[in-house]
Write a protein that holds these residues in place. Structure first.
Motif, PDB file in Angstrom:
ATOM      1  N   THR A   9       0.830  -1.104  -0.118  1.00 50.05           N
ATOM      2  CA  THR A   9      -0.059  -0.066   0.017  1.00 50.05           C
ATOM      3  C   THR A   9       0.790   1.346  -0.051  1.00 50.05           C
ATOM      4  OG1 THR A   9      -0.128  -0.252   2.463  1.00 50.05           O
ATOM      5  CG2 THR A   9      -1.888  -1.268   1.207  1.00 50.05           C
ATOM      6  N   TYR A  53       7.450  11.172  -9.271  1.00 52.04           N
ATOM      7  CA  TYR A  53       6.250  11.926  -8.620  1.00 52.04           C
ATOM      8  C   TYR A  53       7.283  12.846  -7.689  1.00 52.04           C
ATOM      9  CZ  TYR A  53       2.205   9.051  -9.893  1.00 52.04           C
ATOM     10  OH  TYR A  53       1.531   8.395 -10.533  1.00 52.04           O
ATOM     11  N   MET A  63      -0.043  15.446 -15.700  1.00 56.02           N
ATOM     12  CA  MET A  63       0.967  14.451 -15.832  1.00 56.02           C
ATOM     13  C   MET A  63       1.686  13.978 -17.210  1.00 56.02           C
ATOM     14  SD  MET A  63      -0.217  10.578 -14.488  1.00 56.02           S
ATOM     15  CE  MET A  63      -1.280  10.205 -15.490  1.00 56.02           C
ATOM     16  N   PHE A 114       3.913  10.701 -18.992  1.00 55.89           N
ATOM     17  CA  PHE A 114       4.289   9.297 -18.408  1.00 55.89           C
ATOM     18  C   PHE A 114       4.751   8.473 -19.592  1.00 55.89           C
ATOM     19  CE2 PHE A 114      -0.023   7.494 -19.413  1.00 55.89           C
ATOM     20  CZ  PHE A 114      -0.773   8.426 -19.511  1.00 55.89           C
ATOM     21  N   SER A 125      -5.469  11.283 -22.441  1.00 58.15           N
ATOM     22  CA  SER A 125      -4.098  11.052 -22.591  1.00 58.15           C
ATOM     23  C   SER A 125      -3.987  10.900 -24.083  1.00 58.15           C
ATOM     24  CB  SER A 125      -3.457   9.651 -21.898  1.00 58.15           C
ATOM     25  OG  SER A 125      -3.805   9.996 -20.658  1.00 58.15           O
ATOM     26  N   ILE A 142      -7.843   6.898 -24.266  1.00 61.15           N
ATOM     27  CA  ILE A 142      -6.489   6.666 -23.683  1.00 61.15           C
ATOM     28  C   ILE A 142      -5.458   6.400 -24.834  1.00 61.15           C
ATOM     29  CG2 ILE A 142      -4.940   5.452 -22.421  1.00 61.15           C
ATOM     30  CD1 ILE A 142      -7.627   5.462 -19.990  1.00 61.15           C
ATOM     31  N   THR A 177      -1.374   5.755 -25.132  1.00 66.15           N
ATOM     32  CA  THR A 177      -0.417   5.439 -24.211  1.00 66.15           C
ATOM     33  C   THR A 177       0.441   4.571 -24.804  1.00 66.15           C
ATOM     34  OG1 THR A 177       0.332   5.648 -21.992  1.00 66.15           O
ATOM     35  CG2 THR A 177      -1.487   4.029 -22.544  1.00 66.15           C
ATOM     36  N   SER A 178       1.838   4.385 -23.965  1.00 67.53           N
ATOM     37  CA  SER A 178       2.765   3.268 -24.253  1.00 67.53           C
ATOM     38  C   SER A 178       3.418   3.314 -25.761  1.00 67.53           C
ATOM     39  CB  SER A 178       2.254   2.017 -23.860  1.00 67.53           C
ATOM     40  OG  SER A 178       1.883   1.720 -22.563  1.00 67.53           O
ATOM     41  N   GLN A 213      -8.560  -1.900 -24.351  1.00 71.17           N
ATOM     42  CA  GLN A 213      -7.032  -1.521 -24.938  1.00 71.17           C
ATOM     43  C   GLN A 213      -6.734  -2.497 -25.941  1.00 71.17           C
ATOM     44  OE1 GLN A 213      -5.826  -2.211 -20.778  1.00 71.17           O
ATOM     45  NE2 GLN A 213      -3.607  -1.472 -21.495  1.00 71.17           N
ATOM     46  N   GLU A 270       3.782  -8.215 -16.906  1.00 71.24           N
ATOM     47  CA  GLU A 270       3.654  -7.154 -18.217  1.00 71.24           C
ATOM     48  C   GLU A 270       4.992  -6.611 -18.468  1.00 71.24           C
ATOM     49  OE1 GLU A 270       2.661  -3.270 -17.709  1.00 71.24           O
ATOM     50  OE2 GLU A 270       2.443  -3.274 -15.491  1.00 71.24           O
ATOM     51  N   GLU A 277      -4.851  -3.465  -9.536  1.00 70.20           N
ATOM     52  CA  GLU A 277      -3.639  -3.997 -10.029  1.00 70.20           C
ATOM     53  C   GLU A 277      -3.727  -4.983 -11.372  1.00 70.20           C
ATOM     54  OE1 GLU A 277      -2.033  -6.323  -6.807  1.00 70.20           O
ATOM     55  OE2 GLU A 277      -3.419  -7.988  -6.998  1.00 70.20           O
ATOM     56  N   ARG A 307       0.791  -0.801 -16.099  1.00 77.27           N
ATOM     57  CA  ARG A 307       1.141   0.062 -15.319  1.00 77.27           C
ATOM     58  C   ARG A 307       0.653   1.456 -16.162  1.00 77.27           C
ATOM     59  NH1 ARG A 307       3.910  -0.467 -11.225  1.00 77.27           N
ATOM     60  NH2 ARG A 307       5.462  -1.972 -12.021  1.00 77.27           N
ATOM     61  N   GLU A 308       1.013   1.710 -17.249  1.00 80.38           N
ATOM     62  CA  GLU A 308       0.824   2.775 -18.156  1.00 80.38           C
ATOM     63  C   GLU A 308      -0.583   3.304 -18.449  1.00 80.38           C
ATOM     64  OE1 GLU A 308       5.487   3.136 -19.914  1.00 80.38           O
ATOM     65  OE2 GLU A 308       3.812   2.036 -21.070  1.00 80.38           O
ATOM     66  N   TYR A 309      -1.163   2.163 -18.710  1.00 82.98           N
ATOM     67  CA  TYR A 309      -2.588   2.373 -19.007  1.00 82.98           C
ATOM     68  C   TYR A 309      -3.204   2.692 -17.756  1.00 82.98           C
ATOM     69  CZ  TYR A 309      -7.338   1.563 -20.703  1.00 82.98           C
ATOM     70  OH  TYR A 309      -8.792   1.795 -20.940  1.00 82.98           O
ATOM     71  N   LEU A 340      -2.226   4.368 -15.166  1.00 78.71           N
ATOM     72  CA  LEU A 340      -1.999   5.949 -14.854  1.00 78.71           C
ATOM     73  C   LEU A 340      -2.929   6.731 -15.713  1.00 78.71           C
ATOM     74  CD1 LEU A 340       1.888   5.858 -15.108  1.00 78.71           C
ATOM     75  CD2 LEU A 340       0.539   6.211 -13.018  1.00 78.71           C
ATOM     76  N   ALA A 341      -3.097   6.435 -16.857  1.00 74.45           N
ATOM     77  CA  ALA A 341      -4.123   7.069 -17.622  1.00 74.45           C
ATOM     78  C   ALA A 341      -5.466   7.185 -17.083  1.00 74.45           C
ATOM     79  CB  ALA A 341      -4.000   6.736 -19.019  1.00 74.45           C
ATOM     80  N   LEU A 342      -5.904   5.651 -16.833  1.00 79.58           N
ATOM     81  CA  LEU A 342      -7.345   5.533 -16.165  1.00 79.58           C
ATOM     82  C   LEU A 342      -7.559   6.069 -14.993  1.00 79.58           C
ATOM     83  CD1 LEU A 342      -9.723   3.748 -16.763  1.00 79.58           C
ATOM     84  CD2 LEU A 342      -8.579   1.909 -15.545  1.00 79.58           C
ATOM     85  N   GLU A 357      -6.183   8.746 -14.010  1.00 82.75           N
ATOM     86  CA  GLU A 357      -6.295  10.323 -14.415  1.00 82.75           C
ATOM     87  C   GLU A 357      -7.776  10.759 -14.793  1.00 82.75           C
ATOM     88  OE1 GLU A 357      -3.861  12.543 -14.364  1.00 82.75           O
ATOM     89  OE2 GLU A 357      -4.775  14.372 -15.740  1.00 82.75           O
ATOM     90  N   SER A 399      -3.038  11.267 -10.598  1.00 81.24           N
ATOM     91  CA  SER A 399      -3.172  10.010 -10.721  1.00 81.24           C
ATOM     92  C   SER A 399      -2.025   9.157 -10.140  1.00 81.24           C
ATOM     93  CB  SER A 399      -3.602   9.603 -12.126  1.00 81.24           C
ATOM     94  OG  SER A 399      -3.368   8.289 -12.190  1.00 81.24           O
ATOM     95  N   TYR A 400      -2.423   7.976  -9.437  1.00 86.05           N
ATOM     96  CA  TYR A 400      -1.543   7.085  -8.903  1.00 86.05           C
ATOM     97  C   TYR A 400      -1.541   5.636  -9.645  1.00 86.05           C
ATOM     98  CZ  TYR A 400      -0.130  10.312  -5.194  1.00 86.05           C
ATOM     99  OH  TYR A 400       0.169  11.315  -4.563  1.00 86.05           O
ATOM    100  N   GLY A 401      -2.598   5.557 -10.691  1.00 85.07           N
ATOM    101  CA  GLY A 401      -2.520   4.489 -11.254  1.00 85.07           C
ATOM    102  C   GLY A 401      -2.850   3.205 -10.350  1.00 85.07           C
ATOM    103  N   LYS A 402      -1.908   2.159 -10.381  1.00 91.19           N
ATOM    104  CA  LYS A 402      -2.133   1.067  -9.371  1.00 91.19           C
ATOM    105  C   LYS A 402      -1.177   1.221  -8.260  1.00 91.19           C
ATOM    106  CE  LYS A 402       0.493  -2.173 -12.252  1.00 91.19           C
ATOM    107  NZ  LYS A 402       0.657  -3.681 -12.871  1.00 91.19           N
ATOM    108  N   GLU A 403      -0.455   2.366  -8.050  1.00 93.32           N
ATOM    109  CA  GLU A 403       0.690   2.222  -7.141  1.00 93.32           C
ATOM    110  C   GLU A 403       0.442   2.450  -5.685  1.00 93.32           C
ATOM    111  OE1 GLU A 403       3.642   1.762  -8.884  1.00 93.32           O
ATOM    112  OE2 GLU A 403       2.249   2.014 -10.758  1.00 93.32           O
ATOM    113  N   ARG A 404      -0.672   2.788  -5.395  1.00 93.13           N
ATOM    114  CA  ARG A 404      -1.118   2.938  -4.064  1.00 93.13           C
ATOM    115  C   ARG A 404      -2.436   2.325  -3.559  1.00 93.13           C
ATOM    116  NH1 ARG A 404       3.260   3.740  -3.373  1.00 93.13           N
ATOM    117  NH2 ARG A 404       4.348   5.580  -2.920  1.00 93.13           N
ATOM    118  N   PRO A 405      -2.558   1.111  -3.575  1.00 90.59           N
ATOM    119  CA  PRO A 405      -3.922   0.201  -3.327  1.00 90.59           C
ATOM    120  C   PRO A 405      -4.101   0.828  -1.912  1.00 90.59           C
ATOM    121  CG  PRO A 405      -2.026  -1.181  -3.551  1.00 90.59           C
ATOM    122  CD  PRO A 405      -1.382   0.162  -3.852  1.00 90.59           C
TER     123      PRO A 405
END
Lengths: 448, 165
Positions: free
Chosen positions: A185, A228, A254, A256, A277, A298, A300-301, A321, A387, B101, B105-107, B109-111, B113, B137-143
């Motif tokens: 967390t 960040y 942002m 990324f 994005s 969206i 990205t990538s 996606q 991934e 999760e 990761r990158e998608y 972050l956009a989601l 946002e 946006s924290y994406g999936k970084e902070r569950p």
């Protein structure tokens, strides 16, 4: 921060024969029978006195051992037991008695000599022998210092790999990744760099702020990544030698998913504005920004093709996606993924013919490859979560990260780096001191 | 001939009984149909992990998998946040967007946002000045919930409105 090592002289002792060796590895068909390879200990010749401290370095054992580890990990070589070797290293290096090596079923033999030249420079010489046709295949000497023995070992490994597969090697390269510690967390993430075999981990950031998705520039001088810093998620550029970090562009939101162009002059990335994005490119020198996609979904990538003419990227403009390609000016957008499930993180192979991706289908994650028109989809590995594939410099191996599930208390989940051959064989975990994610392979450190 | 016919009828009766049983069983466990125009999907509807900006003002709203539209429950919570922000005109907030999760990761972050901005836009449409609301946006970084379960993922697909420290 990465120490640049200059190889003073690359001395080609024997011209390589234009004819292919009798012994050769076909690396397109999986590694079902790796090549039986004898890697002899090297030896110190008489130019290094018996009481010289160089002898204490044990490089005569350590260099061949590292070469052996590299070749074995490639899955294409089967190193034979050293205790079965009959000839002494110095005798074998001069002229092997091929019957002795045929007897233990070796098909190729690597020998080597360590000496000091007139100017007291350390000289490491190796020879590669074709045991089957009883001839020398290649021979090379490096001048170096004892501290650089790992680089030398990787370069020798590359030469052996190249001579026997006909492809460029990838052992003299590095991997940048995100080192992870702490609870799920509130993960602490640091940029870390290491040799491709996992040795010599160095941390580039302290972990005060979240950092994600580092990528080497093709000229190995820069790293671009997302940070960040001050709670403003933005793309940064790190000059590795100078240790200077810079914001990439001045975006009011942002940025990324950065990646370099093949000429290392531009960074492509996503910029999120008001919840949308799109993909942008920025010239590092002029700071001129170009918008490449303009769509309410969206985008990205992004990842450039190796010739710089095209970009593959991830978009949900179809509703889910999927993977798209476009020209590098943003025109000719075309969806290429049409299989079941959703697709992400497309990366163009350094050979230009394939795109590697992540796929999510029926609750499993896959790493796969497809041709650049989307045909010939091939899934290489399936797991609970994995991934972000990244190509080895020669386009034969993919590195990615994999996470295991956590229980209801958040225990048991970990993140590790894995590699797999393009053939779908030879899946291996790369040991790291901490949990690890977002790996990216560098180019070969010494370009020809 | 007759025998065969009977057996067919039997099968049909058994089948209808079986299907009937199924239908009733489903009805018994299905939640009450949502009155809202917005589908709730698999958005979390409970109160675990929820904190409060003030008494009765939940700090977060939940989203369905891969979605960023507001559910009825989310709209209810955001109405309370808007009223709270109106009553506290000198308070600025940051809306954090998060994803579960089960995505790249990158998608994500956009989601994240997109989710944070949907919340920001809703608050603006309810009379809150846009310069009072930041998004990140924290994406999936902070569950919020570290488990790898459907419940945890639903609790992690969220936006959280936070006061600056």
């Amino acid at each position: 921060m990465i120490q640049r090592i200059v190889i003073v002289v690359l001395l080609l002792l024997f011209q390589q024969s234009p004819l292919k060796a009798l012994v050769a590895i076909d690396i397109t068909r999986g590694n079902l029978d790796p090549l039986p390879t004898a890697i002899s200990d090297f030896y110190f010749d008489d130019s290094i006195k018996a009481d010289d401290s160089i002898r204490k370095s044990r490089l005569d054992k350590k260099i061949p051992e590292l070469v052996q580890n590299n070749l074995q990990r490639s899955g294409l070589f089967f190193p034979l037991e050293k205790k079965s070797f009959i000839q002494k290293p110095e005798v074998a290096h001069a002229t092997p008695r091929f019957e002795d090596w045929t007897f233990i079923k070796a098909q190729v033999l690597v020998t080597g000599k360590i000496s000091l030249d007139k100017n007291q420079r350390l000289r490491v010489e190796f020879r590669l022998w074709d045991v089957v046709s009883a001839k020398e295949l290649s021979s090379l000497a490096f001048f170096t210092t004892t501290e650089n023995w790992r680089r030398i070992s990787h370069m020798i490994s590359d030469k052996v790999y190249e001579r026997l597969t006909g492809e460029t090697g990838y052992f003299d390269s590095r991997i940048i990744y995100v080192a992870e510690t702490g609870p799920k967390t509130n993960r602490v993430k640091r940029l870390a760099v290491m040799d491709q075999d996992g040795h010599g981990v160095k941390y580039l950031t302290l972990g005060n702020e979240l950092v994600l998705t580092p990528r080497f520039s093709p000229d190995n001088k820069y790293v671009t990544y997302m940070s960040y810093f001050r709670n403003l998620p933005r793309v940064y550029l790190l000059n590795i030698e100078a240790g200077i970090q810079d914001l990439v562009g001045d975006f009011p939101g942002m940025t990324f998913a950065p990646r370099f162009s093949p000429d290392s002059k531009r960074v492509i990335m996503s910029f999120a504005k008001d919840g949308n994005s799109d993909i942008y490119a920025m010239d590092i020198k002029t700071r001129v920004v170009e918008r490449l996609t303009d769509h309410p979904s969206i985008d990205t990538s992004p990842s450039f093709s190796p010739d710089g003419s095209s970009i593959t990227f991830n978009s949900d403009r179809s509703g889910t996606q999927q993977i798209y390609t476009m020209k590098s000016d943003g025109t000719a957008v075309k969806r290429i993924s049409f299989g079941e499930g959703i697709y992400g993180t497309p990366v163009w192979s350094p050979r230009g013919d394939l795109i590697a991706f992540t796929k999510f289908f029926r609750n499993k994650f896959y790493i796969g490859v497809m041709r650049t028109d989307g045909s010939g989809e091939r899934l290489l590995t399936e797991n609970f979560y994995q991934e972000a594939p990244s190509w080895s410099p020669n386009g034969r191996v993919l590195i990615f990260y994999r996470e295991t599930p956590s229980d209801d208390k958040g225990r048991g989940g970990n993140a590790k780096l894995w590699s797999i051959d393009l053939t779908g064989y030879n899946e291996r975990m790369i040991e790291t001191p901490t949990d690890a994610s977002d790996p990216t392979w560098s180019e070969i450190l010494t370009k020809k | 001939m007759k025998l065969v016919k009977i057996s067919f009828i039997h099968v049909a009766v058994l089948l209808s009984l079986f299907l009937g049983a199924c239908t009733t069983a489903q009805k018994a466990t299905a939640p009450a149909p949502a009155p809202a125009p917005v589908a709730e999907g698999d958005a979390y509807t409970g109160t675990d992990t929820v904190k409060f900006l003030a008494d009765g003002v939940p700090d977060r709203v939940f989203f369905s998998t891969n979605k960023f539209n507001l559910t009825t429950a989310a709209v209810n919570s955001l109405n309370k946040q808007a009223a709270f922000l109106k009553a506290n005109a000198n308070l600025n907030v940051t809306v954090e967007g998060h994803a579960d999760e089960r995505g790249t990761r990158e998608y994500n972050l956009a989601l994240g946002e997109k989710r944070a901005n949907v919340v920001k836009d809703y608050l603006i449409s309810n009379g809150i000045a846009s310069n009072r609301i930041k998004v990140v946006s924290y994406g999936k970084e902070r569950p919020a919930n570290p488990a790898s379960s459907a419940l945890a993922w639903s609790q992690n697909r969220r936006s959280v409105t936070v006061r600056p420290n």
